[in-house]
Design a protein around this motif. Sequence first.
Motif, short mmCIF file in Angstrom:
data_model
loop_
_atom_site.label_atom_id
_atom_site.label_comp_id
_atom_site.label_asym_id
_atom_site.label_seq_id
_atom_site.Cartn_x
_atom_site.Cartn_y
_atom_site.Cartn_z
N ALA A 1 -1.13 8.37 8.59
CA ALA A 1 -2.46 8.20 9.19
C ALA A 1 -3.35 7.30 8.34
CB ALA A 1 -3.12 9.56 9.39
N GLU A 2 -3.30 7.47 7.01
CA GLU A 2 -4.08 6.60 6.12
C GLU A 2 -3.66 5.15 6.27
OE1 GLU A 2 -4.34 7.70 1.99
OE2 GLU A 2 -4.12 9.81 2.54
N LEU A 3 -2.35 4.92 6.33
CA LEU A 3 -1.85 3.56 6.45
C LEU A 3 -2.21 2.97 7.82
CD1 LEU A 3 -0.33 1.25 5.11
CD2 LEU A 3 1.77 2.20 6.07
N ALA B 1 0.84 -1.21 0.00
CA ALA B 1 0.00 0.00 0.00
C ALA B 1 0.87 1.25 0.00
CB ALA B 1 -0.92 -0.01 1.22
N ALA B 2 1.94 1.23 0.76
CA ALA B 2 2.82 2.40 0.83
C ALA B 2 3.53 2.65 -0.49
CB ALA B 2 3.84 2.22 1.94
N LEU C 1 6.59 6.49 2.18
CA LEU C 1 6.73 5.97 3.53
C LEU C 1 7.87 4.97 3.57
CD1 LEU C 1 3.01 5.20 4.47
CD2 LEU C 1 4.37 7.16 5.16
N ARG C 2 8.51 4.90 4.71
CA ARG C 2 9.51 3.85 4.94
C ARG C 2 8.94 2.94 6.00
NH1 ARG C 2 12.28 8.62 4.95
NH2 ARG C 2 12.59 8.52 7.18
N ILE C 3 8.98 1.64 5.74
CA ILE C 3 8.39 0.67 6.66
C ILE C 3 9.40 -0.43 6.96
CG2 ILE C 3 6.53 -1.00 7.01
CD1 ILE C 3 4.82 0.67 5.10
N GLY D 1 -0.05 5.80 -4.74
CA GLY D 1 0.10 7.22 -5.08
C GLY D 1 0.91 8.00 -4.06
N TYR D 2 1.74 7.32 -3.28
CA TYR D 2 2.52 8.02 -2.26
C TYR D 2 3.93 8.36 -2.75
CZ TYR D 2 -1.07 6.20 0.89
OH TYR D 2 -2.25 5.90 1.50
#
Length: 139
Positions: A125-127, A89-90, A100-102, A94-95
Motif C-alpha cells: 500500500a505504501e509503494l 524504494a522496495a 516486496l517482489r516487483i 526498511g522493508y
Amino acid sequence: MSQEMYSVEQVAERLGLHVRTVRNYVREGRLKAVRIGKQYRIAREDLDAFTGTESKVRRTRHVEVSSIVEIDAISRDDAGRIAMGAMGAANTRGYQERPLRIETAYDEVRGRLKLIILGDPSTTAELLRWISLIAEGES
C-alpha cells in the motif's frame, strides 16, 4: 505445560516393535526415557527425536497481496524512472523484514508501463501510494 508421555508398551505398539526391543533401546541409551518406579516413560519429544519425526508443526500466518499497476501514455524514460524508483524504494526503505517482489514490463507500441507487485499488504500500500503520486506528476 504437561508433557505427553508413553509407556514402553505404547512405544512398542506405535513402532511395531517387541516390548523387549524398546526396553533394550532404552537401556542402551538409544531411546531417552525416565524411570518412574519400575517402569520407563518416554516423552513424545524423545520418541520423535528417536524416530526422526517432528510432532509440532510450527506455522506462522503470512498474508501477501499481488497488485498490477498499469500506466498508459508514458514514455520509456518516464517508465524507467518509475520502475527503478519503485524497485529502489522496495529494496532500501526498511522493508527487509517484509520484502516486496516487483516485476516490470514496458510496451513501446502502447506506451504502457506494467508493474507487478507481490508482498505484504501494508508495504504494498505504501509503494502504491508512492507510485500514484509519481505517476500523476509525470502526466
